[in-house]
Design a protein around this motif. Sequence first.
Motif, PDB file in Angstrom:
ATOM      1  N   PRO A 140       0.834  -1.206   0.000  1.00  0.00           N
ATOM      2  CA  PRO A 140       0.000   0.000   0.000  1.00  0.00           C
ATOM      3  C   PRO A 140       0.869   1.257   0.000  1.00  0.00           C
ATOM      4  N   SER A 141       0.325   2.324  -0.546  1.00  0.00           N
ATOM      5  CA  SER A 141       1.025   3.614  -0.533  1.00  0.00           C
ATOM      6  C   SER A 141       0.009   4.726  -0.384  1.00  0.00           C
ATOM      7  N   TRP A 142       0.417   5.814   0.275  1.00  0.00           N
ATOM      8  CA  TRP A 142      -0.448   6.974   0.459  1.00  0.00           C
ATOM      9  C   TRP A 142       0.400   8.142   0.926  1.00  0.00           C
ATOM     10  N   ARG A 143      -0.219   9.308   0.943  1.00  0.00           N
ATOM     11  CA  ARG A 143       0.437  10.532   1.410  1.00  0.00           C
ATOM     12  C   ARG A 143      -0.050  10.829   2.821  1.00  0.00           C
ATOM     13  N   ILE A 144       0.878  11.009   3.745  1.00  0.00           N
ATOM     14  CA  ILE A 144       0.522  11.334   5.126  1.00  0.00           C
ATOM     15  C   ILE A 144      -0.050  12.748   5.182  1.00  0.00           C
ATOM     16  N   ASP A 145      -1.279  12.879   5.660  1.00  0.00           N
ATOM     17  CA  ASP A 145      -1.908  14.195   5.746  1.00  0.00           C
ATOM     18  C   ASP A 145      -2.789  14.262   6.984  1.00  0.00           C
ATOM     19  N   GLN A 146      -2.127  14.326   8.139  1.00  0.00           N
ATOM     20  CA  GLN A 146      -2.813  14.495   9.415  1.00  0.00           C
ATOM     21  C   GLN A 146      -1.794  14.951  10.439  1.00  0.00           C
ATOM     22  N   PRO A 147      -2.256  15.479  11.571  1.00  0.00           N
ATOM     23  CA  PRO A 147      -1.324  16.060  12.547  1.00  0.00           C
ATOM     24  C   PRO A 147      -0.401  15.030  13.169  1.00  0.00           C
ATOM     25  N   ALA A 148       0.674  15.530  13.784  1.00  0.00           N
ATOM     26  CA  ALA A 148       1.587  14.678  14.543  1.00  0.00           C
ATOM     27  C   ALA A 148       0.805  13.878  15.572  1.00  0.00           C
ATOM     28  N   ALA A 149       1.103  12.571  15.655  1.00  0.00           N
ATOM     29  CA  ALA A 149       0.329  11.691  16.533  1.00  0.00           C
ATOM     30  C   ALA A 149       1.064  10.383  16.730  1.00  0.00           C
ATOM     31  N   THR A 150       0.623   9.635  17.750  1.00  0.00           N
ATOM     32  CA  THR A 150       1.085   8.280  17.993  1.00  0.00           C
ATOM     33  C   THR A 150       0.023   7.311  17.499  1.00  0.00           C
TER      34      THR A 150
ATOM     35  N   SER B 293      -3.787  12.713  22.602  1.00  0.00           N
ATOM     36  CA  SER B 293      -4.701  11.571  22.585  1.00  0.00           C
ATOM     37  C   SER B 293      -4.503  10.818  21.269  1.00  0.00           C
ATOM     38  N   ASP B 294      -5.448   9.980  20.898  1.00  0.00           N
ATOM     39  CA  ASP B 294      -5.275   9.106  19.741  1.00  0.00           C
ATOM     40  C   ASP B 294      -4.742   9.821  18.506  1.00  0.00           C
ATOM     41  N   GLY B 295      -5.366  10.956  18.175  1.00  0.00           N
ATOM     42  CA  GLY B 295      -5.101  11.590  16.889  1.00  0.00           C
ATOM     43  C   GLY B 295      -4.172  12.772  16.909  1.00  0.00           C
ATOM     44  N   GLY B 296      -3.534  13.055  18.053  1.00  0.00           N
ATOM     45  CA  GLY B 296      -2.592  14.158  18.078  1.00  0.00           C
ATOM     46  C   GLY B 296      -2.579  14.908  19.390  1.00  0.00           C
ATOM     47  N   LEU B 297      -1.839  16.016  19.389  1.00  0.00           N
ATOM     48  CA  LEU B 297      -1.681  16.823  20.597  1.00  0.00           C
ATOM     49  C   LEU B 297      -2.980  17.523  20.981  1.00  0.00           C
ATOM     50  N   LEU B 298      -3.127  17.765  22.282  1.00  0.00           N
ATOM     51  CA  LEU B 298      -4.243  18.556  22.795  1.00  0.00           C
ATOM     52  C   LEU B 298      -3.938  20.044  22.617  1.00  0.00           C
TER      53      LEU B 298
ATOM     54  N   PRO C 183      -8.663  -1.046  24.878  1.00  0.00           N
ATOM     55  CA  PRO C 183      -7.877  -1.607  23.776  1.00  0.00           C
ATOM     56  C   PRO C 183      -7.902  -0.735  22.518  1.00  0.00           C
ATOM     57  N   GLY C 184      -6.699  -0.439  22.013  1.00  0.00           N
ATOM     58  CA  GLY C 184      -6.542   0.366  20.809  1.00  0.00           C
ATOM     59  C   GLY C 184      -6.276   1.832  21.057  1.00  0.00           C
ATOM     60  N   GLU C 185      -6.559   2.332  22.263  1.00  0.00           N
ATOM     61  CA  GLU C 185      -6.384   3.759  22.545  1.00  0.00           C
ATOM     62  C   GLU C 185      -4.930   4.088  22.869  1.00  0.00           C
ATOM     63  N   ARG C 186      -4.576   5.358  22.591  1.00  0.00           N
ATOM     64  CA  ARG C 186      -3.246   5.859  22.924  1.00  0.00           C
ATOM     65  C   ARG C 186      -3.348   7.175  23.695  1.00  0.00           C
ATOM     66  N   ALA C 187      -2.276   7.497  24.416  1.00  0.00           N
ATOM     67  CA  ALA C 187      -2.152   8.798  25.073  1.00  0.00           C
ATOM     68  C   ALA C 187      -0.678   9.119  25.206  1.00  0.00           C
ATOM     69  N   GLU C 188      -0.334  10.377  25.007  1.00  0.00           N
ATOM     70  CA  GLU C 188       1.029  10.845  25.266  1.00  0.00           C
ATOM     71  C   GLU C 188       1.010  11.610  26.582  1.00  0.00           C
ATOM     72  N   ILE C 189       1.881  11.190  27.509  1.00  0.00           N
ATOM     73  CA  ILE C 189       1.955  11.860  28.800  1.00  0.00           C
ATOM     74  C   ILE C 189       3.409  12.236  29.078  1.00  0.00           C
TER      75      ILE C 189
END
Length: 509
Positions: free
Chosen positions: A153-163, A281-286, A299-305
């Motif tokens: 698969p290939s694609w262009r990354i187009d979303q905010p910084a995230a984990t 949180s999941d999709g990027g910085l607060l 399950p599946g969730e992320r957080a940066e602390i």
Amino acid sequence: MTTQRPGPRLDRRGFLKLGAAAGLAVTTAPALSGCSFLDQRESIDTVGDIDFSNPLHIPPLAESSRRDGTTVFELTAQAGRSAIVPAGEADTWGLNGSLLGPTLRARRGESVEINVTNDLDESTTLHWHGMHLPAAADGGPHQMIEPGDTWSPSWRIDQPAATLWYHPHPHGETERHVYRGLGGLFIIDDDDEAGLDLPRTYGVDDIPVIVQDKTFDADGRLQETSRQDNGMIGGTILVNGTAGPVFDVTAQRTRLRLLNASTARSYSFGFEDREFAMIGSDGGLLREPATLDRILLTPGERAEIVVELEPGEEVTLRSYPQDLGLSSGRTRSTGAGDTLDVLLLRAEDDLDPSPDLPAELVSVERLDESDATETREFELRNNRINGESMEMDRIDDVVTVDTTEVWEVWNGHRQPHNFHVHDVQFQVLSVDGDDPPAQLSGWKDTIYLPPDVRFRLIMRFTEYTDPSVPYMYHCHLLWHEDEGMMGQFVVVEPGEEAGSVGSGHEHDH
């Protein structure tokens, strides 16, 4: 779409209090069998009982090459042997190794191609969890990779910084494939995040923390346990594949990228004697750091602390009990009453100074409910969504590209469920009519649903259309997903109708 409204709801203030101050604990007891399981299992407390003697494994950053302006990664799913516990070696699966995989890293605006080769003896997939990308590149159950084949698969990354992260997604087999060890982080960087005074030296003060639970027998072999109603509950807590992990802290402030990669168990992360700053949180910085003492990750969730330590200090990352709105028996059976030591942070006698955290992080554009063109309702109950069990050839919802929608989601069941949507990051408009707590104020792709609490989520579908290749939405307690608690949607051009599901079964060689 209309579905039956739920019955009496739990008190929303109870959930908001739960979300603000507590998370779900992790247990290390093997699952029991039999109809009296809910009454037999007792809560567990491992505080002080874990021998933190193994250096925390830091997954390597994946190597890449450049071709025609595209960053190319190579991943191989393979079987191997892993010495995880002292009793002996386990048969495990991994990517480019015997257990888990490397950390993929790319910048916003970068085009990527990932060549995924399957050296296992059965078919699998790799799904890019949290990623905005074409449906044919999503890595869901329609993009199976047969043994010996390579999918690119290939694609262009187009979303905010995230984990973000990646994991297998074969229909009916996802829990087993994740449990055996396939998965890893996918970190996205951007200019906004790079301009902030945050810890960001990977493996030094910016640490991946992939938390999973497993069960091992007396010879150290990985065991699959009884699923009961919720999936496998493991007997040992691993971080990045390490049992009894210790990390030697060298900086005043350390960023932990927390991922709940367990298949069924949720965690309430925190420390005994200090607060921490949640920055993402999941999709990027607060928008701004949130000061917390617990963070719930299902399950599946992320957080940066970010946690601050003093020279010579030892601090244990722990999972604490909480009320998830379940019966006492269900609380015990899911580990929600447990208290578990997870990771020891051991500060060196001399720590490198760290700048104060910024008071403001990034601008989070709020989606406007008045722009929504559709409201859909989803009830999760009895391993079904809106009464339907997953069918690979059935499209459940048709979404028009470049539109905003509100999805009202609730758990009409007395079991724990959460809700994950592919392709998009959503925002929480309300929790039973109230504003969401701080940790639910950013971009999310997975959210816990306490029984009978209604969540209103808003999301915008952009860029990619395909009438015949669907994305998924499902419970991310993977046994529930495997049993059919999953639906499919396609994104189409204005006026276009859904096609027949089929082309998504194919993949590039």
